[in-house]
Design a protein around this motif. Structure first.
Motif, PDB file in Angstrom:
ATOM      1  N   LEU A  97       1.637  -7.712 -11.002  1.00  0.00           N
ATOM      2  CA  LEU A  97       2.641  -8.740 -11.293  1.00  0.00           C
ATOM      3  C   LEU A  97       4.043  -8.244 -10.975  1.00  0.00           C
ATOM      4  CD1 LEU A  97       3.119 -11.563 -12.484  1.00  0.00           C
ATOM      5  CD2 LEU A  97       3.277 -10.489 -14.743  1.00  0.00           C
ATOM      6  N   GLY A  98       4.342  -6.988 -11.328  1.00  0.00           N
ATOM      7  CA  GLY A  98       5.650  -6.424 -11.020  1.00  0.00           C
ATOM      8  C   GLY A  98       5.904  -6.335  -9.526  1.00  0.00           C
ATOM      9  N   ALA A  99       4.855  -5.977  -8.761  1.00  0.00           N
ATOM     10  CA  ALA A  99       4.995  -5.917  -7.309  1.00  0.00           C
ATOM     11  C   ALA A  99       5.281  -7.298  -6.729  1.00  0.00           C
ATOM     12  CB  ALA A  99       3.734  -5.334  -6.689  1.00  0.00           C
ATOM     13  N   THR A 100       4.670  -8.324  -7.300  1.00  0.00           N
ATOM     14  CA  THR A 100       4.919  -9.690  -6.824  1.00  0.00           C
ATOM     15  C   THR A 100       6.369 -10.089  -7.072  1.00  0.00           C
ATOM     16  OG1 THR A 100       2.620 -10.313  -7.231  1.00  0.00           O
ATOM     17  CG2 THR A 100       4.218 -12.101  -7.058  1.00  0.00           C
ATOM     18  N   PHE A 101       6.893  -9.760  -8.252  1.00  0.00           N
ATOM     19  CA  PHE A 101       8.320 -10.018  -8.528  1.00  0.00           C
ATOM     20  C   PHE A 101       9.197  -9.330  -7.487  1.00  0.00           C
ATOM     21  CE2 PHE A 101       7.215 -11.236 -12.949  1.00  0.00           C
ATOM     22  CZ  PHE A 101       8.012 -12.378 -13.045  1.00  0.00           C
ATOM     23  N   GLY A 140       4.456  -2.947  -1.859  1.00  0.00           N
ATOM     24  CA  GLY A 140       3.358  -3.540  -1.112  1.00  0.00           C
ATOM     25  C   GLY A 140       3.814  -4.762  -0.340  1.00  0.00           C
ATOM     26  N   TRP A 141       2.857  -5.398   0.335  1.00  0.00           N
ATOM     27  CA  TRP A 141       3.172  -6.527   1.195  1.00  0.00           C
ATOM     28  C   TRP A 141       2.741  -7.870   0.608  1.00  0.00           C
ATOM     29  CZ3 TRP A 141       5.660  -6.113   5.971  1.00  0.00           C
ATOM     30  CH2 TRP A 141       5.848  -4.811   6.448  1.00  0.00           C
ATOM     31  N   GLY A 142       1.899  -7.856  -0.404  1.00  0.00           N
ATOM     32  CA  GLY A 142       1.400  -9.100  -0.981  1.00  0.00           C
ATOM     33  C   GLY A 142      -0.110  -9.215  -0.808  1.00  0.00           C
ATOM     34  N   ILE A 143      -0.719  -9.966  -1.706  1.00  0.00           N
ATOM     35  CA  ILE A 143      -2.165 -10.167  -1.663  1.00  0.00           C
ATOM     36  C   ILE A 143      -2.544 -10.984  -0.435  1.00  0.00           C
ATOM     37  CG2 ILE A 143      -4.131 -11.163  -2.905  1.00  0.00           C
ATOM     38  CD1 ILE A 143      -2.636 -10.634  -5.500  1.00  0.00           C
ATOM     39  N   GLU A 144      -3.587 -10.544   0.259  1.00  0.00           N
ATOM     40  CA  GLU A 144      -4.092 -11.179   1.487  1.00  0.00           C
ATOM     41  C   GLU A 144      -3.010 -11.271   2.567  1.00  0.00           C
ATOM     42  OE1 GLU A 144      -5.865 -14.849  -0.319  1.00  0.00           O
ATOM     43  OE2 GLU A 144      -7.712 -14.059   0.576  1.00  0.00           O
ATOM     44  N   SER A 145      -2.196 -10.234   2.641  1.00  0.00           N
ATOM     45  CA  SER A 145      -1.114 -10.212   3.635  1.00  0.00           C
ATOM     46  C   SER A 145      -1.500  -9.442   4.889  1.00  0.00           C
ATOM     47  CB  SER A 145       0.131  -9.566   3.016  1.00  0.00           C
ATOM     48  OG  SER A 145      -0.143  -8.214   2.643  1.00  0.00           O
ATOM     49  N   PHE A 146      -2.666  -8.841   4.918  1.00  0.00           N
ATOM     50  CA  PHE A 146      -3.041  -7.907   5.964  1.00  0.00           C
ATOM     51  C   PHE A 146      -2.834  -8.481   7.366  1.00  0.00           C
ATOM     52  CE2 PHE A 146      -6.205  -5.763   8.689  1.00  0.00           C
ATOM     53  CZ  PHE A 146      -5.876  -4.430   8.457  1.00  0.00           C
ATOM     54  N   MET A 147      -3.283  -9.692   7.594  1.00  0.00           N
ATOM     55  CA  MET A 147      -3.205 -10.285   8.929  1.00  0.00           C
ATOM     56  C   MET A 147      -1.801 -10.772   9.277  1.00  0.00           C
ATOM     57  SD  MET A 147      -6.816 -12.383   9.151  1.00  0.00           S
ATOM     58  CE  MET A 147      -6.531 -12.782  10.880  1.00  0.00           C
ATOM     59  N   ARG A 148      -0.912 -10.834   8.276  1.00  0.00           N
ATOM     60  CA  ARG A 148       0.458 -11.326   8.533  1.00  0.00           C
ATOM     61  C   ARG A 148       1.483 -10.209   8.610  1.00  0.00           C
ATOM     62  NH1 ARG A 148       1.952 -14.538   4.014  1.00  0.00           N
ATOM     63  NH2 ARG A 148       0.267 -13.599   2.804  1.00  0.00           N
ATOM     64  N   ILE A 149       1.025  -8.972   8.467  1.00  0.00           N
ATOM     65  CA  ILE A 149       1.942  -7.843   8.582  1.00  0.00           C
ATOM     66  C   ILE A 149       2.304  -7.648  10.059  1.00  0.00           C
ATOM     67  CG2 ILE A 149       2.174  -5.351   8.256  1.00  0.00           C
ATOM     68  CD1 ILE A 149       0.275  -5.584   5.888  1.00  0.00           C
ATOM     69  N   LEU A 186      -9.281   0.382  -2.384  1.00  0.00           N
ATOM     70  CA  LEU A 186      -8.163   1.250  -2.739  1.00  0.00           C
ATOM     71  C   LEU A 186      -6.999   1.065  -1.772  1.00  0.00           C
ATOM     72  CD1 LEU A 186     -10.112   4.493  -3.712  1.00  0.00           C
ATOM     73  CD2 LEU A 186      -9.417   2.589  -5.165  1.00  0.00           C
ATOM     74  N   ALA A 187      -7.335   1.039  -0.470  1.00  0.00           N
ATOM     75  CA  ALA A 187      -6.287   0.796   0.523  1.00  0.00           C
ATOM     76  C   ALA A 187      -5.690  -0.595   0.349  1.00  0.00           C
ATOM     77  CB  ALA A 187      -6.858   0.953   1.934  1.00  0.00           C
ATOM     78  N   ASP A 188      -6.529  -1.570   0.011  1.00  0.00           N
ATOM     79  CA  ASP A 188      -6.037  -2.935  -0.172  1.00  0.00           C
ATOM     80  C   ASP A 188      -5.118  -3.033  -1.391  1.00  0.00           C
ATOM     81  OD1 ASP A 188      -6.397  -5.916   0.563  1.00  0.00           O
ATOM     82  OD2 ASP A 188      -6.827  -5.870  -1.581  1.00  0.00           O
ATOM     83  N   LEU A 189      -5.439  -2.331  -2.470  1.00  0.00           N
ATOM     84  CA  LEU A 189      -4.575  -2.336  -3.649  1.00  0.00           C
ATOM     85  C   LEU A 189      -3.188  -1.787  -3.316  1.00  0.00           C
ATOM     86  CD1 LEU A 189      -7.006  -1.164  -6.465  1.00  0.00           C
ATOM     87  CD2 LEU A 189      -5.566  -3.198  -6.587  1.00  0.00           C
ATOM     88  N   ALA A 190      -3.160  -0.644  -2.619  1.00  0.00           N
ATOM     89  CA  ALA A 190      -1.878  -0.031  -2.270  1.00  0.00           C
ATOM     90  C   ALA A 190      -1.109  -0.887  -1.275  1.00  0.00           C
ATOM     91  CB  ALA A 190      -2.108   1.364  -1.699  1.00  0.00           C
ATOM     92  N   LEU A 191      -1.818  -1.443  -0.298  1.00  0.00           N
ATOM     93  CA  LEU A 191      -1.150  -2.264   0.710  1.00  0.00           C
ATOM     94  C   LEU A 191      -0.632  -3.562   0.094  1.00  0.00           C
ATOM     95  CD1 LEU A 191      -2.181  -2.887   4.344  1.00  0.00           C
ATOM     96  CD2 LEU A 191      -1.909  -4.870   2.871  1.00  0.00           C
ATOM     97  N   SER A 192      -1.385  -4.161  -0.814  1.00  0.00           N
ATOM     98  CA  SER A 192      -1.009  -5.456  -1.380  1.00  0.00           C
ATOM     99  C   SER A 192       0.041  -5.341  -2.469  1.00  0.00           C
ATOM    100  CB  SER A 192      -2.245  -6.164  -1.944  1.00  0.00           C
ATOM    101  OG  SER A 192      -3.221  -6.373  -0.941  1.00  0.00           O
ATOM    102  N   SER A 193      -0.082  -4.310  -3.334  1.00  0.00           N
ATOM    103  CA  SER A 193       0.776  -4.242  -4.523  1.00  0.00           C
ATOM    104  C   SER A 193       1.401  -2.882  -4.762  1.00  0.00           C
ATOM    105  CB  SER A 193      -0.039  -4.650  -5.761  1.00  0.00           C
ATOM    106  OG  SER A 193      -0.571  -5.948  -5.601  1.00  0.00           O
ATOM    107  N   GLY A 194       1.295  -1.965  -3.812  1.00  0.00           N
ATOM    108  CA  GLY A 194       1.996  -0.698  -3.929  1.00  0.00           C
ATOM    109  C   GLY A 194       1.178   0.423  -4.542  1.00  0.00           C
ATOM    110  N   LEU A 195       1.666   1.630  -4.371  1.00  0.00           N
ATOM    111  CA  LEU A 195       0.963   2.820  -4.837  1.00  0.00           C
ATOM    112  C   LEU A 195       0.920   2.914  -6.359  1.00  0.00           C
ATOM    113  CD1 LEU A 195       2.301   5.468  -2.284  1.00  0.00           C
ATOM    114  CD2 LEU A 195       0.013   4.462  -2.383  1.00  0.00           C
ATOM    115  N   ILE A 196       1.920   2.340  -7.048  1.00  0.00           N
ATOM    116  CA  ILE A 196       1.895   2.365  -8.516  1.00  0.00           C
ATOM    117  C   ILE A 196       0.681   1.607  -9.034  1.00  0.00           C
ATOM    118  CG2 ILE A 196       3.121   1.638 -10.605  1.00  0.00           C
ATOM    119  CD1 ILE A 196       5.737   2.099  -9.115  1.00  0.00           C
ATOM    120  N   THR A 197       0.390   0.476  -8.419  1.00  0.00           N
ATOM    121  CA  THR A 197      -0.792  -0.299  -8.804  1.00  0.00           C
ATOM    122  C   THR A 197      -2.062   0.494  -8.554  1.00  0.00           C
ATOM    123  OG1 THR A 197       0.325  -2.394  -8.325  1.00  0.00           O
ATOM    124  CG2 THR A 197      -2.088  -2.418  -8.358  1.00  0.00           C
TER     125      THR A 197
END
Length: 387
Positions: free
Chosen positions: A59-63, A267-276, A289-300
């Motif tokens: 949630l914090g990453a989304t903000f 991170g870049w956002g959930i399901e953002s992989f194809m839009r990066i 694990l890679a998806d968590l870090a890519l979507s919402s950052g390493l803290i997540t």
């Protein structure tokens, strides 16, 4: 009604029917019937603790993503849906167990029955293929009504781990054990027919937890199985069939690491992989694990690993048949997630994850409650004797 709702919900998960969303919404709405005793119960506290530990960073990453005006930021509607599907559904399942509307044993029968029906459908599909054989393992890939051979194999792997746990328990009657062996044979054929290497590894991870290689006999048995798989792999045409898949997945993982290095905190956002920017190839990292870090950052990612480690450690310490079964299913699911799925966006993976974690928290919470009651009774007896 609770049993019927859970049956429809569980059966719909692999096929991703609309009823899985309707069933999930009804499970969440059941929380309106909860009372104060439910919210203060140990299973609820455990599930909220282990889930919010990584959902709050999401949630914090989304903000942060919206503050930075990222084009790939997680939409608030998707964020709310994630919270309901992970936190809401898990708490709803715990409510049904807390109220006694369904027991762990009944829930096990529901899951086993649903997986078995999916397995029979897939095997029937495989039997109708004119060239079904071991050598064509990767050429003919059944998917049942799941719609994809890899998730189909994943569910069959969970089924065979569950069968192994029931057989390991040893409390079943002879007829029940024969029935479990028959179910295990169906799940094994389902794994073979799916052509999924990930399903084989997933099932192996669960088996290794149930039957750890702690004796020379077991070590020899595991080595014999590994050698047989290697020989079968070399004697078939699987290498050619796997070359493209392995290459694209490696490229996706490399691209994921590059994207994470660009935005390691937000991170870049959930399901953002194809839009990066710069994306090419397949549609996701194929690694939770890679998806968590890519979507919402390493803290997540770090928070998720801490929650997973704490849950695993507590299950390991409990050492009951139920906790061992759940530990094996959790290990198998974690392995499957690192090979294929996303806990944030994969409907095939997220629901089994929520179910296993919720049941694990139920097992831990009820064991804690029993210990607390036993301690209270012992103190009362001690006080009475002293008086």
């Amino acid at each position: 009604m609770a049993t019927l709702l859970l049956t429809i919900f569980m059966f719909s998960i692999p096929a991703k029917w609309a009823s899985v969303h309707i069933g999930g919404a009804l499970i969440v709405l059941a929380l309106l019937l909860s009372g104060r005793s439910y919210w203060s119960s140990p299973p609820v506290e455990s599930y909220a603790r282990y889930t919010l530990l990584w959902l709050i960073p999401v949630l914090g990453a989304t903000f942060a993503q919206h503050l930075l005006h990222l084009d790939t930021a997680t939409p608030w509607g998707d964020q709310l849906t994630l919270m309901l599907r992970v936190l809401g559904v898990g708490l709803g399942l715990l409510l049904m167990l807390h109220k006694g509307w369904v027991s762990v044993r009944q829930l096990g029968f529901i899951v086993m029955g649903c997986l078995l029906i999916h397995g029979v459908i897939g095997i029937t599909q495989w039997a109708l293929q004119p060239h079904a054989n071991l050598v064509a393992w990767r050429a003919i890939r059944i998917e049942g009504i799941v719609g994809n051979p890899n998730p189909f194999g994943f569910y069959m792997a969970l089924g065979i781990v569950l069968c192994a746990a029931l057989l390991r328990d040893g409390s079943a009657t002879t007829v029940a054990r024969l029935s479990i062996w028959a179910c295990a044979a169906i799940f094994a054929l389902g794994i073979l027919g799916s052509g999924s290497r990930g399903a084989v590894i997933t099932a192996s991870a669960g088996m290794a937890v149930l039957f750890p290689p702690s004796t020379p006999r077991r070590i020899g048995f595991y080595l014999a199985i590994l050698g047989s798989l290697v020989l079968a792999y070399l004697a078939s045409d699987w290498q050619d069939a796997n070359a493209y898949s392995d290459g694209t997945r490696a490229e996706a993982l490399i691209f994921s690491f590059e994207a994470i290095s660009q935005r390691p905190l937000t991170g870049w956002g959930i399901e953002s992989f194809m839009r990066i920017p710069g994306h090419t190839g397949i549609n996701s990292p194929h690694n939770m694990l890679a998806d968590l870090a890519l979507s919402s950052g390493l803290i997540t990612l770090i928070a998720f690993l801490i929650a997973l480690a704490l849950l695993t450690y507590r299950l390991f310490l409990l050492r009951t048949p139920l906790s061992t079964t759940l530990l094996a299913l959790l290990a198998a699911t974690c392995v499957a997630g690192t090979l294929e799925y996303s806990v944030l966006s994969s409907n095939h993976f997220r629901a089994p994850w929520v179910l296993i974690v919720a049941l694990a928290c139920h097992a831990l919470g009820t064991a804690h409650a029993r210990d607390r009651r036993a301690g209270t009774a012992a103190n009362e007896i001690k006080g009475a004797v002293t008086s």
